[in-house]
Design a protein around this motif. Structure first.
Motif, PDB file in Angstrom:
ATOM      1  N   ASP A 130      28.889 -62.210  25.280  1.00  0.00           N
ATOM      2  CA  ASP A 130      29.864 -61.233  24.815  1.00  0.00           C
ATOM      3  C   ASP A 130      31.271 -61.815  24.898  1.00  0.00           C
ATOM      4  O   ASP A 130      31.472 -62.983  25.252  1.00  0.00           O
ATOM      5  CB  ASP A 130      29.738 -59.922  25.595  1.00  0.00           C
ATOM      6  CG  ASP A 130      30.071 -60.069  27.077  1.00  0.00           C
ATOM      7  OD1 ASP A 130      30.663 -61.098  27.468  1.00  0.00           O
ATOM      8  OD2 ASP A 130      29.743 -59.151  27.848  1.00  0.00           O
ATOM      9  N   ALA A 131      32.264 -60.980  24.590  1.00  0.00           N
ATOM     10  CA  ALA A 131      33.644 -61.455  24.519  1.00  0.00           C
ATOM     11  C   ALA A 131      34.190 -61.901  25.868  1.00  0.00           C
ATOM     12  O   ALA A 131      35.154 -62.669  25.923  1.00  0.00           O
ATOM     13  CB  ALA A 131      34.543 -60.367  23.931  1.00  0.00           C
TER      14      ALA A 131
ATOM     15  N   SER B 232      36.766 -67.556  26.077  1.00  0.00           N
ATOM     16  CA  SER B 232      37.056 -68.813  26.777  1.00  0.00           C
ATOM     17  C   SER B 232      36.828 -69.994  25.842  1.00  0.00           C
ATOM     18  O   SER B 232      35.688 -70.318  25.504  1.00  0.00           O
ATOM     19  CB  SER B 232      36.160 -68.947  28.014  1.00  0.00           C
ATOM     20  OG  SER B 232      36.239 -70.257  28.551  1.00  0.00           O
ATOM     21  N   ALA B 233      37.910 -70.653  25.437  1.00  0.00           N
ATOM     22  CA  ALA B 233      37.785 -71.826  24.569  1.00  0.00           C
ATOM     23  C   ALA B 233      36.979 -72.941  25.236  1.00  0.00           C
ATOM     24  O   ALA B 233      36.131 -73.563  24.585  1.00  0.00           O
ATOM     25  CB  ALA B 233      39.165 -72.324  24.152  1.00  0.00           C
TER      26      ALA B 233
ATOM     27  N   GLY C  86      30.923 -63.110  21.233  1.00  0.00           N
ATOM     28  CA  GLY C  86      31.912 -62.115  20.863  1.00  0.00           C
ATOM     29  C   GLY C  86      33.309 -62.611  21.198  1.00  0.00           C
ATOM     30  O   GLY C  86      33.483 -63.466  22.070  1.00  0.00           O
ATOM     31  N   ILE C  87      34.300 -62.093  20.491  1.00  0.00           N
ATOM     32  CA  ILE C  87      35.700 -62.394  20.792  1.00  0.00           C
ATOM     33  C   ILE C  87      36.504 -61.110  20.639  1.00  0.00           C
ATOM     34  O   ILE C  87      36.098 -60.196  19.909  1.00  0.00           O
ATOM     35  CB  ILE C  87      36.285 -63.486  19.870  1.00  0.00           C
ATOM     36  CG1 ILE C  87      36.152 -63.076  18.399  1.00  0.00           C
ATOM     37  CG2 ILE C  87      35.636 -64.831  20.127  1.00  0.00           C
ATOM     38  CD1 ILE C  87      36.846 -64.033  17.439  1.00  0.00           C
TER      39      ILE C  87
ATOM     40  N   ALA D  26      41.202 -61.925  14.307  1.00  0.00           N
ATOM     41  CA  ALA D  26      39.804 -61.931  13.876  1.00  0.00           C
ATOM     42  C   ALA D  26      39.474 -60.723  13.009  1.00  0.00           C
ATOM     43  O   ALA D  26      38.788 -60.843  11.986  1.00  0.00           O
ATOM     44  CB  ALA D  26      38.890 -61.971  15.096  1.00  0.00           C
ATOM     45  N   HIS D  27      39.976 -59.541  13.390  1.00  0.00           N
ATOM     46  CA  HIS D  27      39.637 -58.340  12.616  1.00  0.00           C
ATOM     47  C   HIS D  27      40.226 -58.405  11.213  1.00  0.00           C
ATOM     48  O   HIS D  27      39.636 -57.891  10.252  1.00  0.00           O
ATOM     49  CB  HIS D  27      40.121 -57.085  13.345  1.00  0.00           C
ATOM     50  CG  HIS D  27      41.608 -56.888  13.331  1.00  0.00           C
ATOM     51  ND1 HIS D  27      42.257 -56.201  12.340  1.00  0.00           N
ATOM     52  CD2 HIS D  27      42.571 -57.303  14.191  1.00  0.00           C
ATOM     53  CE1 HIS D  27      43.558 -56.186  12.582  1.00  0.00           C
ATOM     54  NE2 HIS D  27      43.775 -56.848  13.700  1.00  0.00           N
ATOM     55  N   ALA D  28      41.385 -59.065  11.058  1.00  0.00           N
ATOM     56  CA  ALA D  28      42.006 -59.175   9.738  1.00  0.00           C
ATOM     57  C   ALA D  28      41.193 -60.096   8.831  1.00  0.00           C
ATOM     58  O   ALA D  28      41.073 -59.849   7.629  1.00  0.00           O
ATOM     59  CB  ALA D  28      43.432 -59.695   9.879  1.00  0.00           C
TER      60      ALA D  28
END
Length: 204
Positions: free
Chosen positions: A139-140, A145-146, A162-163, A199-201
């Motif tokens: 999950d996010a 975490s890169a 997830g992010i 991300a959402h955009a």
């Protein structure tokens, strides 16, 4: 006259773990299996339990006094099999050597490690044991975490995480370029050829 004896024995879980992991692999392992990384929280009232601290409790969906463990689950279809649970020690614990010594935290585990770092260590153990899976899921809490994402790619693993919706991302075809500075000191690092966006955009 009687004598009271109290002995602390370190139990080696490796043989049992190897047997359980082998059976899990036989039952659900394979290219179609998922290796799922997540948190498991145990709400607590006091302060004595190892690793207990105010932190996010997944079971409650909010911050609470709890212990948190990094869980690794092998799943296929509707069959999940837990492979490991590793206790996370917050910095409020790892910064207090006397507290850790008092409760018997082994010296090799007293150094602070993030949950993504613990997860990567567990994934490496799973791979070394020969457990088969096709993709890592998280999950996010781990996906943001890169270093975690980079570690998965460095191991040539297929992964999906997830992010947060506002995390800045780039399109898959982004290229790194070396722009020529119009003035001032010459650039010494490559830069993306497009701007990042939330991300959402990108998904809209």
């Amino acid at each position: 006259m009687g004598t009271d004896l109290c002995t602390l024995v370190l139990w080696d879980s490796a043989p049992l773990e190897a047997t359980l992991w082998n059976q899990a692999d036989e039952l659900v392992g394979g290219e179609g299996a998922w290796l799922i990384i997540d948190d498991t929280a145990l709400p607590k009232k006091g302060k004595a339990s190892v690793g207990v601290a105010p932190q996010y409790a997944t079971a409650l969906g909010k911050n609470a006094n709890c212990q948190t463990m990094v869980s690794v689950t092998l799943a296929s279809g509707e069959v999940p099999l837990m492979l490991s649970l590793r206790l996370f020690l917050p910095e409020s614990w790892t910064s207090d050597a006397a507290r850790m010594d008092k409760v018997g935290v082994p010296a090799p585990l007293q150094e602070y490690r993030t949950k993504p770092e613990i997860a990567i260590e567990e994934i490496d153990r799973v791979i070394a044991a020969g457990v088969r899976f096709g993709c890592v899921l998280a999950d996010a809490g781990y996906g943001l975490s890169a270093p975690f994402r980079q570690a998965l790619s460095a191991r040539s693993l297929c992964w999906a995480v997830g992010i947060p919706r506002h995390q800045k991302v780039y399109p898959a075809d982004v290229q790194l370029i070396f722009p020529v500075a119009g003035r001032g000191r010459p650039r010494v690092r490559h830069v993306p050829d497009v701007k990042s966006m939330a991300a959402h955009a990108m998904l809209e």
